[in-house]
Design a protein around this motif. Structure first.
Motif, PDB file in Angstrom:
ATOM      1  N   GLU A  60     -26.482 -25.866 -37.080  1.00 41.06           N
ATOM      2  CA  GLU A  60     -25.489 -25.119 -37.853  1.00 41.06           C
ATOM      3  C   GLU A  60     -24.157 -25.857 -37.833  1.00 41.06           C
ATOM      4  N   GLY A  61     -23.508 -25.911 -38.985  1.00 42.76           N
ATOM      5  CA  GLY A  61     -22.269 -26.669 -39.128  1.00 42.76           C
ATOM      6  C   GLY A  61     -22.495 -28.058 -39.697  1.00 42.76           C
ATOM      7  N   LYS A  62     -23.770 -28.460 -39.808  1.00 49.97           N
ATOM      8  CA  LYS A  62     -24.117 -29.734 -40.425  1.00 49.97           C
ATOM      9  C   LYS A  62     -24.881 -29.476 -41.721  1.00 49.97           C
ATOM     10  N   VAL A  63     -24.860 -30.449 -42.601  1.00 52.83           N
ATOM     11  CA  VAL A  63     -25.763 -30.444 -43.745  1.00 52.83           C
ATOM     12  C   VAL A  63     -27.113 -30.956 -43.243  1.00 52.83           C
ATOM     13  N   VAL A  64     -28.179 -30.215 -43.536  1.00 56.16           N
ATOM     14  CA  VAL A  64     -29.504 -30.564 -43.014  1.00 56.16           C
ATOM     15  C   VAL A  64     -30.428 -30.914 -44.177  1.00 56.16           C
ATOM     16  N   VAL A  65     -31.065 -32.065 -44.067  1.00 60.78           N
ATOM     17  CA  VAL A  65     -32.037 -32.513 -45.064  1.00 60.78           C
ATOM     18  C   VAL A  65     -33.427 -32.289 -44.473  1.00 60.78           C
ATOM     19  N   VAL A 212     -29.890 -28.323 -47.026  1.00 58.50           N
ATOM     20  CA  VAL A 212     -29.355 -27.064 -46.506  1.00 58.50           C
ATOM     21  C   VAL A 212     -27.875 -27.256 -46.206  1.00 58.50           C
ATOM     22  N   ASP A 213     -27.064 -26.284 -46.583  1.00 62.23           N
ATOM     23  CA  ASP A 213     -25.626 -26.431 -46.359  1.00 62.23           C
ATOM     24  C   ASP A 213     -25.236 -26.076 -44.922  1.00 62.23           C
ATOM     25  N   LYS A 214     -23.955 -26.202 -44.624  1.00 63.81           N
ATOM     26  CA  LYS A 214     -23.467 -26.004 -43.252  1.00 63.81           C
ATOM     27  C   LYS A 214     -23.590 -24.566 -42.782  1.00 63.81           C
ATOM     28  N   GLU A 215     -23.770 -23.639 -43.729  1.00 60.71           N
ATOM     29  CA  GLU A 215     -23.951 -22.226 -43.393  1.00 60.71           C
ATOM     30  C   GLU A 215     -25.422 -21.854 -43.283  1.00 60.71           C
ATOM     31  N   MET A 216     -26.293 -22.853 -43.296  1.00 64.43           N
ATOM     32  CA  MET A 216     -27.736 -22.652 -43.150  1.00 64.43           C
ATOM     33  C   MET A 216     -28.356 -21.943 -44.352  1.00 64.43           C
TER      34      MET A 216
END
Length: 243
Positions: A60-65, A212-216
Motif C-alpha cells: 500500500e502506498g506504491k503503484v503495483v503491477v 493498481v494505484d497507491k490506494e489499492m
C-alpha cells in the motif's frame, strides 16, 4: 494543403494517439484499458519464490503491477516476463520504492516456490513470484477477473496434453518427446528429444497485466497480447504522480 486544414488534421491525429479522449461522457485517462469504476484489491497472503509470506497490504502506498502466468506456458508468459523486466529496468530507483511488480501463478499444482524461483533466476527477474494453495489463490484470481481452466485432453493418447502437443497425430504406442512428437516418426532429421516429465494437463488462462494505484484500486488493464512496454510505463508513471 491549407494551414487551417493541416492544423485540424494534426489535432485530430493527436486525439487518436493520446489518452484523455472522451467516450460516452467519460475521460479515458490511460493508454491501457481504464478500469472504471476502479476495483478494490482484496487482501491476500501468498508465498513467494523464497518461501516467505507476501501480503497485498504491504505494498500500500506504491503503484503495483500485477501479472498472472505459469512457468510451463510456452508462448505469451515468457514475453510478459520480458516486458516486465524492461519496465523494471526503465523504472530504475522507482522499482521497489514507488512501484512494485508481482507475478502470481495460475498453476499452483506445478509452480511451487522452488519452480518459481528457478523461473525467475534463469530470466534475471527481481520481483516476487507468488504461489500458494488453490484455496488461497482462487479469491485472488476472482478479484482480478482471471479466466482459468485446466484440462487434460489428449487426442492421440501419448501422455502429452493437447495444449502442449505439437504433434496431435502421433502413431499409437510410439514414445514421444516433450513436444508430444514421436521419437521414431516425427523428429527432424538427426534430432531426438527426450521426455523429462509428463505434461499431462494444460492450463488455459485469459487475463492481462493489471496496474493498481497507491490506494489499492485496480485502475488499468493491459491484455497480454496488447502490451506496448513504453505505454505501459507511461501508465505506471501517471499513477506514481497521482496525488
Amino acid at each position: 494543403m491549407g494551414m487551417n486544414r493541416k492544423f485540424a488534421w494534426i489535432v485530430a491525429f493527436s486525439l487518436l494517439i493520446t489518452p484523455g479522449c472522451l467516450s460516452d461522457g467519460e475521460i479515458d485517462e490511460f493508454y491501457g484499458e481504464d478500469i472504471n469504476p476502479p476495483i478494490p484489491v482484496k487482501e491476500f497472503v501468498l508465498i513467494d519464490e523464497k518461501g516467505g509470506d507476501v501480503t497485498m497490504s504491504q505494498f500500500e502506498g506504491k503503484v503495483v503491477v500485477v501479472a498472472f502466468l505459469f512457468t510451463r506456458c510456452p508462448d505469451i508468459c515468457p514475453v510478459v516476463s520480458a516486458n516486465l523486466a524492461f519496465i523494471a529496468q526503465e523504472l530504475g530507483e522507482l522499482h521497489g520504492t514507488s512501484v512494485q511488480i508481482i507475478t502470481v501463478t495460475v498453476d499452483p499444482w506445478t509452480d511451487n516456490s522452488t519452480v518459481l524461483g528457478n523461473y525467475a533466476d534463469v530470466r534475471g527477474l527481481s520481483w516476487p513470484h507468488l504461489t500458494g494453495d488453490v484455496e488461497d489463490l482462487e479469491p485472488v484470481w476472482m478479484n482480478f477477473d482471471v479466466g482459468l481452466a485446466t484440462y487434460d485432453t489428449d487426442v492421440d493418447s501419448d501422455g502429452v496434453a493437447d495444449g502442449f502437443d505439437s504433434c496431435p497425430d502421433t502413431p499409437e504406442g510410439e514414445e514421444v518427446d516433450n513436444n508430444g512428437c514421436g521419437k521414431e516418426t516425427q523428429q527432424p532429421d538427426g534430432e531426438v528429444v527426450t521426455n523429462h516429465h509428463p505434461l499431462d494437463y494444460w492450463v488455459d488462462h485469459t487475463t492481462g497485466t493489471i496496474i493498481v494505484d497507491k490506494e489499492m484500486n485496480q485502475r488499468v488493464w493491459w491484455g497480454d497480447t496488447d502490451w506496448n512496454p513504453e505505454l505501459v510505463l507511461e501508465d505506471i508513471l501517471s499513477l506514481v504522480e497521482e496525488e
